[in-house]
Design a protein around this motif. Structure first.
Motif, PDB file in Angstrom:
ATOM      1  N   SER A 181       7.594  -3.410  -6.166  1.00 30.56           N
ATOM      2  CA  SER A 181       7.501  -4.149  -4.693  1.00 30.56           C
ATOM      3  C   SER A 181       8.076  -5.299  -4.701  1.00 30.56           C
ATOM      4  O   SER A 181       9.208  -6.139  -5.491  1.00 30.56           O
ATOM      5  CB  SER A 181       5.811  -3.545  -3.833  1.00 30.56           C
ATOM      6  N   PRO A 182       8.768  -5.776  -3.114  1.00 32.66           N
ATOM      7  CA  PRO A 182       9.409  -6.767  -3.151  1.00 32.66           C
ATOM      8  C   PRO A 182       8.638  -8.371  -3.431  1.00 32.66           C
ATOM      9  O   PRO A 182       9.232  -8.769  -4.066  1.00 32.66           O
ATOM     10  CB  PRO A 182       9.310  -6.707  -1.391  1.00 32.66           C
ATOM     11  N   ASN A 183       7.295  -7.824  -3.907  1.00 25.28           N
ATOM     12  CA  ASN A 183       6.587  -9.314  -3.770  1.00 25.28           C
ATOM     13  C   ASN A 183       6.429  -9.141  -5.533  1.00 25.28           C
ATOM     14  O   ASN A 183       6.720 -10.708  -6.616  1.00 25.28           O
ATOM     15  CB  ASN A 183       5.000  -8.866  -3.539  1.00 25.28           C
ATOM     16  N   SER A 184       6.497  -8.022  -6.350  1.00 26.68           N
ATOM     17  CA  SER A 184       7.184  -8.121  -7.597  1.00 26.68           C
ATOM     18  C   SER A 184       8.237  -8.409  -8.250  1.00 26.68           C
ATOM     19  O   SER A 184       7.977  -9.307  -9.159  1.00 26.68           O
ATOM     20  CB  SER A 184       6.294  -6.720  -8.116  1.00 26.68           C
ATOM     21  N   TRP A 185       9.097  -8.504  -7.598  1.00 33.01           N
ATOM     22  CA  TRP A 185      10.381  -8.567  -7.539  1.00 33.01           C
ATOM     23  C   TRP A 185      10.721  -9.999  -7.542  1.00 33.01           C
ATOM     24  O   TRP A 185      11.049 -10.700  -8.688  1.00 33.01           O
ATOM     25  CB  TRP A 185      11.671  -8.015  -6.628  1.00 33.01           C
ATOM     26  N   ALA A 186       9.903 -10.896  -6.040  1.00 29.25           N
ATOM     27  CA  ALA A 186      10.155 -12.256  -6.440  1.00 29.25           C
ATOM     28  C   ALA A 186       9.190 -12.900  -7.521  1.00 29.25           C
ATOM     29  O   ALA A 186      10.425 -13.699  -7.814  1.00 29.25           O
ATOM     30  CB  ALA A 186       9.148 -12.487  -5.122  1.00 29.25           C
ATOM     31  N   ILE A 187       8.454 -12.743  -8.004  1.00 28.16           N
ATOM     32  CA  ILE A 187       7.220 -13.253  -8.847  1.00 28.16           C
ATOM     33  C   ILE A 187       8.193 -13.118 -10.767  1.00 28.16           C
ATOM     34  O   ILE A 187       8.649 -13.870 -10.816  1.00 28.16           O
ATOM     35  CB  ILE A 187       5.496 -12.660  -8.808  1.00 28.16           C
ATOM     36  N   PHE A 188       8.299 -11.676 -10.517  1.00 27.90           N
ATOM     37  CA  PHE A 188       9.408 -11.721 -12.125  1.00 27.90           C
ATOM     38  C   PHE A 188      10.587 -12.726 -12.198  1.00 27.90           C
ATOM     39  O   PHE A 188      10.814 -13.631 -12.749  1.00 27.90           O
ATOM     40  CB  PHE A 188       9.828 -10.627 -12.319  1.00 27.90           C
ATOM     41  N   LEU A 189      11.562 -12.463 -10.377  1.00 27.04           N
ATOM     42  CA  LEU A 189      12.806 -13.551 -11.152  1.00 27.04           C
ATOM     43  C   LEU A 189      12.425 -14.876 -10.760  1.00 27.04           C
ATOM     44  O   LEU A 189      12.740 -15.138 -11.060  1.00 27.04           O
ATOM     45  CB  LEU A 189      13.476 -12.479  -9.548  1.00 27.04           C
TER      46      LEU A 189
END
Length: 188
Positions: free
Chosen positions: A100-108
């Protein structure tokens, strides 16, 4: 003197499908060019600080500018790229996993804090920019006495750290909630 830092409102970019890293980069571009939703009401403290401010400052991203306009349409506003959000790094196109976009944002963002800064400003450079931003906000506060920055979650936090390093006292909050207002004051 007083400086208040406010996080922009909720973006109109609400697409939440699972994306590859490359698709997420396109999502970020849409996020950066989308405005924000008008709310039925805003936090009272945020409205009070904006109303009392002699100067309103924003980044040059649409969500920041639109948020300031929604909070107070009659204020003089200065928009400056100096106050932009700290960017997220880019992964190679080999990553085919979907998040999800939120998961990408946290990971990155975690990768970014760990030193990975491919195709974006490093944490060290973002801290240097935050120092310049804090110095600029202090200059505005010296001239206008009360300044509000409608900015972005992570970069506002970096600015807050710099203001504290400069002797400003505030009620720093770590919430990433939209419209969150943190105020710093300095007594001479």
């Amino acid at each position: 003197m007083e400086i208040s830092l406010i996080r922009h409102g909720k973006s109109k970019q609400i697409e939440n499908n699972r994306l590859t890293s490359q698709e997420f980069q396109d999502w970020v571009k849409k996020y950066d060019t989308s405005g924000v939703f008008k709310e039925n009401n805003y936090p009272e403290r945020t409205l009070e600080k904006v109303a009392a401010a002699n100067l309103l400052v924003t980044s040059d991203l649409k969500r920041s500018i639109d948020s300031a306009s929604l909070l107070h349409q009659q204020k003089r506003v200065i928009s400056d790229s100096l106050f932009r959000e700290a960017e997220l790094p880019v992964l190679s196109s080999k990553w085919r996993v979907k998040f999800s976009p939120n998961s990408w944002a946290i990971f990155l963002r975690c990768l970014w804090y760990s030193g990975y800064a491919r195709q974006c400003e490093s944490l060290a450079n973002a801290r240097q920019r935050a120092e310049r931003a804090a110095i600029q906000l202090v200059k505005y506060a010296e001239e206008h006495h009360s300044v509000v920055l409608v900015g972005h979650g992570f970069f506002n936090r970096l600015i807050a750290e710099e203001l504290e390093n400069m002797g400003w006292e505030g009620n720093r909050k770590t919430s990433a909630k939209h419209w969150n207002c943190t105020t710093y004051s300095f007594s001479t």
